[in-house]
Design a protein around this motif. Structure first.
Motif, PDB file in Angstrom:
ATOM      1  N   ALA A  50      49.798 -93.562  63.510  1.00  0.00           N
ATOM      2  CA  ALA A  50      48.772 -93.631  62.206  1.00  0.00           C
ATOM      3  C   ALA A  50      47.555 -93.878  62.607  1.00  0.00           C
ATOM      4  CB  ALA A  50      49.543 -94.467  61.095  1.00  0.00           C
ATOM      5  N   ILE A  51      46.406 -93.542  61.824  1.00  0.00           N
ATOM      6  CA  ILE A  51      45.026 -93.601  62.151  1.00  0.00           C
ATOM      7  C   ILE A  51      44.572 -94.417  61.134  1.00  0.00           C
ATOM      8  CG2 ILE A  51      42.631 -92.979  62.514  1.00  0.00           C
ATOM      9  CD1 ILE A  51      43.922 -90.233  63.681  1.00  0.00           C
ATOM     10  N   PHE A  52      43.837 -95.643  61.475  1.00  0.00           N
ATOM     11  CA  PHE A  52      43.156 -96.452  60.522  1.00  0.00           C
ATOM     12  C   PHE A  52      41.835 -96.076  60.014  1.00  0.00           C
ATOM     13  CE2 PHE A  52      40.682-100.449  59.544  1.00  0.00           C
ATOM     14  CZ  PHE A  52      41.357-100.819  58.111  1.00  0.00           C
ATOM     15  N   PHE A  53      41.452 -96.227  58.503  1.00  0.00           N
ATOM     16  CA  PHE A  53      40.225 -95.864  58.131  1.00  0.00           C
ATOM     17  C   PHE A  53      39.554 -97.131  57.612  1.00  0.00           C
ATOM     18  CE2 PHE A  53      42.620 -92.121  57.208  1.00  0.00           C
ATOM     19  CZ  PHE A  53      41.728 -90.992  57.567  1.00  0.00           C
ATOM     20  N   ILE A  79      40.559-102.425  50.330  1.00  0.00           N
ATOM     21  CA  ILE A  79      42.033-102.903  50.368  1.00  0.00           C
ATOM     22  C   ILE A  79      42.295-103.484  51.842  1.00  0.00           C
ATOM     23  CG2 ILE A  79      44.429-101.584  50.661  1.00  0.00           C
ATOM     24  CD1 ILE A  79      43.361 -99.299  49.321  1.00  0.00           C
ATOM     25  N   ILE A  80      43.004-104.633  51.429  1.00  0.00           N
ATOM     26  CA  ILE A  80      43.287-105.487  52.779  1.00  0.00           C
ATOM     27  C   ILE A  80      44.887-105.848  52.703  1.00  0.00           C
ATOM     28  CG2 ILE A  80      40.841-106.754  52.560  1.00  0.00           C
ATOM     29  CD1 ILE A  80      42.595-109.114  51.407  1.00  0.00           C
ATOM     30  N   ASN A  81      45.337-106.568  53.694  1.00  0.00           N
ATOM     31  CA  ASN A  81      46.668-106.971  54.005  1.00  0.00           C
ATOM     32  C   ASN A  81      46.663-108.316  53.539  1.00  0.00           C
ATOM     33  OD1 ASN A  81      49.320-107.478  54.658  1.00  0.00           O
ATOM     34  ND2 ASN A  81      49.072-106.481  56.651  1.00  0.00           N
ATOM     35  N   ALA A  82      47.427-108.455  52.263  1.00  0.00           N
ATOM     36  CA  ALA A  82      47.569-110.013  51.671  1.00  0.00           C
ATOM     37  C   ALA A  82      48.865-110.474  52.544  1.00  0.00           C
ATOM     38  CB  ALA A  82      48.038-109.884  50.378  1.00  0.00           C
ATOM     39  N   GLU A  83      49.619-110.088  53.161  1.00  0.00           N
ATOM     40  CA  GLU A  83      50.630-110.662  53.991  1.00  0.00           C
ATOM     41  C   GLU A  83      49.938-111.476  55.526  1.00  0.00           C
ATOM     42  OE1 GLU A  83      54.657-108.150  53.000  1.00  0.00           O
ATOM     43  OE2 GLU A  83      53.372-107.568  54.897  1.00  0.00           O
ATOM     44  N   VAL A  84      48.799-111.044  55.442  1.00  0.00           N
ATOM     45  CA  VAL A  84      48.149-111.792  56.685  1.00  0.00           C
ATOM     46  C   VAL A  84      47.599-113.305  56.008  1.00  0.00           C
ATOM     47  CG1 VAL A  84      46.414-111.870  58.426  1.00  0.00           C
ATOM     48  CG2 VAL A  84      47.661-109.930  57.871  1.00  0.00           C
ATOM     49  N   GLY A  91      45.171-101.484  55.184  1.00  0.00           N
ATOM     50  CA  GLY A  91      44.202-100.626  54.504  1.00  0.00           C
ATOM     51  C   GLY A  91      44.819 -99.325  54.487  1.00  0.00           C
ATOM     52  N   VAL A  92      43.889 -98.338  54.356  1.00  0.00           N
ATOM     53  CA  VAL A  92      44.205 -96.985  54.351  1.00  0.00           C
ATOM     54  C   VAL A  92      44.294 -96.229  55.767  1.00  0.00           C
ATOM     55  CG1 VAL A  92      43.716 -94.527  53.455  1.00  0.00           C
ATOM     56  CG2 VAL A  92      42.976 -96.610  52.132  1.00  0.00           C
ATOM     57  N   TYR A  93      45.451 -95.442  55.900  1.00  0.00           N
ATOM     58  CA  TYR A  93      45.966 -94.916  57.108  1.00  0.00           C
ATOM     59  C   TYR A  93      45.923 -93.402  57.018  1.00  0.00           C
ATOM     60  CZ  TYR A  93      46.925 -99.276  59.614  1.00  0.00           C
ATOM     61  OH  TYR A  93      46.589-100.613  60.187  1.00  0.00           O
ATOM     62  N   ASN A  94      45.745 -92.421  57.728  1.00  0.00           N
ATOM     63  CA  ASN A  94      45.887 -90.917  57.484  1.00  0.00           C
ATOM     64  C   ASN A  94      47.315 -90.742  57.250  1.00  0.00           C
ATOM     65  OD1 ASN A  94      46.701 -91.446  60.215  1.00  0.00           O
ATOM     66  ND2 ASN A  94      46.494 -89.362  60.668  1.00  0.00           N
ATOM     67  N   LYS A  95      48.416 -91.642  57.581  1.00  0.00           N
ATOM     68  CA  LYS A  95      49.991 -91.456  57.180  1.00  0.00           C
ATOM     69  C   LYS A  95      50.492 -93.008  57.418  1.00  0.00           C
ATOM     70  CE  LYS A  95      50.340 -89.184  61.830  1.00  0.00           C
ATOM     71  NZ  LYS A  95      50.897 -87.999  62.624  1.00  0.00           N
ATOM     72  N   ASN A  96      51.502 -92.930  56.800  1.00  0.00           N
ATOM     73  CA  ASN A  96      52.339 -94.347  56.860  1.00  0.00           C
ATOM     74  C   ASN A  96      52.412 -94.949  58.015  1.00  0.00           C
ATOM     75  OD1 ASN A  96      54.017 -96.431  56.008  1.00  0.00           O
ATOM     76  ND2 ASN A  96      55.612 -95.270  54.788  1.00  0.00           N
ATOM     77  N   PRO A  97      51.771 -96.203  58.072  1.00  0.00           N
ATOM     78  CA  PRO A  97      51.596 -96.711  59.414  1.00  0.00           C
ATOM     79  C   PRO A  97      53.230 -97.416  59.821  1.00  0.00           C
ATOM     80  CG  PRO A  97      50.667 -97.961  57.915  1.00  0.00           C
ATOM     81  CD  PRO A  97      50.727 -96.738  57.280  1.00  0.00           C
ATOM     82  N   LYS A  98      53.919 -97.674  58.720  1.00  0.00           N
ATOM     83  CA  LYS A  98      55.167 -98.203  59.137  1.00  0.00           C
ATOM     84  C   LYS A  98      56.381 -97.395  59.576  1.00  0.00           C
ATOM     85  CE  LYS A  98      54.637-102.127  55.866  1.00  0.00           C
ATOM     86  NZ  LYS A  98      54.997-102.848  54.744  1.00  0.00           N
TER      87      LYS A  98
END
Length: 266
Positions: free
Chosen positions: A193-196, A239-244, A181-188
């Motif tokens: 990075a903080i998740f919203f 927004i979700i992770n479609a790779e899961v 989903g959305v993070y305050n900055k790129n989680p990769k």
């Protein structure tokens, strides 16, 4: 009605120098959609990104940038190469969906939409409604279209979502991406990075770098901006992770899935 966007980074090997479909992800997603539709009837529109197929030619020919009249012959070829590339990807996707028994029908944006300064301003959606009424699943994708100011431009799948949702008022808008989903900055690239769970303002981002895949359509920040516009109209999206595995199935069934709800509300 549900509008489901599947990101190009999920369906293609987006970091590859060649146009290559991620067949494993494509087949899994197709089967998850089919399993959900077998369980309960849903009106569904599928939007997909261009991934490693559409972005390279669009970038090479600088589609959407201003140009001199003398450059028009080259720009036309660039338009055609880009359109042909995304059409190829769409064919692979539709073939995989049809093999799963999904009644998908391709509706290219370039065949009925026009833009003005990179924003969709013309596009009759009566055909979408007719296909839905007949039980089909319309599939539309990031594409190149004629532009009344710039002659030609790129229209992202994310902008298509906004246009479709604004005009068709779906019950649900879902984006399948390569992050949760959305993070305050790129989680990769940032371990802190903080998740919203919920997101309501672009100002909450620490950076505007988006995800690992920054492309001609604007990456994650581009997605968020389109969805915040929908939020202003009272249309929530997720927004979700479609790779899961099974995330697409679960979100279509309205089951709990980790993701970010884009909304102006609290």
């Amino acid at each position: 009605m549900i509008i489901l966007k599947i990101g190009g980074s999920i369906l293609t090997e987006k970091d590859s120098n060649e146009s290559e479909v991620n067949t494993k992800s494509l087949k899994r997603i197709a089967s998850e959609i089919k399993a959900s539709l077998d369980k309960s009837f849903k009106e569904l529109i599928i939007v997909h990104g261009a991934g490693s197929f559409g972005h390279p030619p669009a970038k090479k020919y600088r589609i959407g940038e201003e140009f001199d009249e003398s450059e028009y012959p080259e720009k036309r070829i660039g338009f055609c190469e880009t359109q042909n590339a995304v059409k190829k990807l769409n064919m692979y996707i539709c073939e995989a969906f049809i093999e799963e028994g999904l009644p998908v029908v391709a509706v290219p944006a370039s065949s009925f939409m026009r833009a003005t300064n990179k924003r969709i301003t013309h596009g009759n959606l009566d055909l979408f409604k007719k296909y839905l009424n007949k039980g089909f699943i319309p599939v539309i994708y990031g594409d190149v279209v004629l532009d009344d100011e710039l002659e030609i431009c790129v229209i992202s799948g994310d902008q298509l979502i906004q246009y479709l949702a604004k005009n068709l008022n779906p019950e649900s808008v879902i984006l399948g991406t390569d992050v949760d989903g959305v993070y305050n900055k790129n989680p990769k690239t940032h371990d802190d990075a903080i998740f919203f769970d919920k997101f309501s303002s672009i100002e909450d981002l620490d950076t505007l770098e988006g995800t690992t895949n920054i492309d001609v359509t604007g990456g994650m920040v581009g997605k968020i901006k389109e969805l915040l516009y929908l939020a202003d109209l009272g249309i929530e999206s997720k927004i979700i992770n479609a790779e899961v595995e099974n995330n697409i199935y679960k979100v279509l069934e309205n089951e709990k899935v980790k993701g970010t709800v884009i909304s102006r509300g609290n």
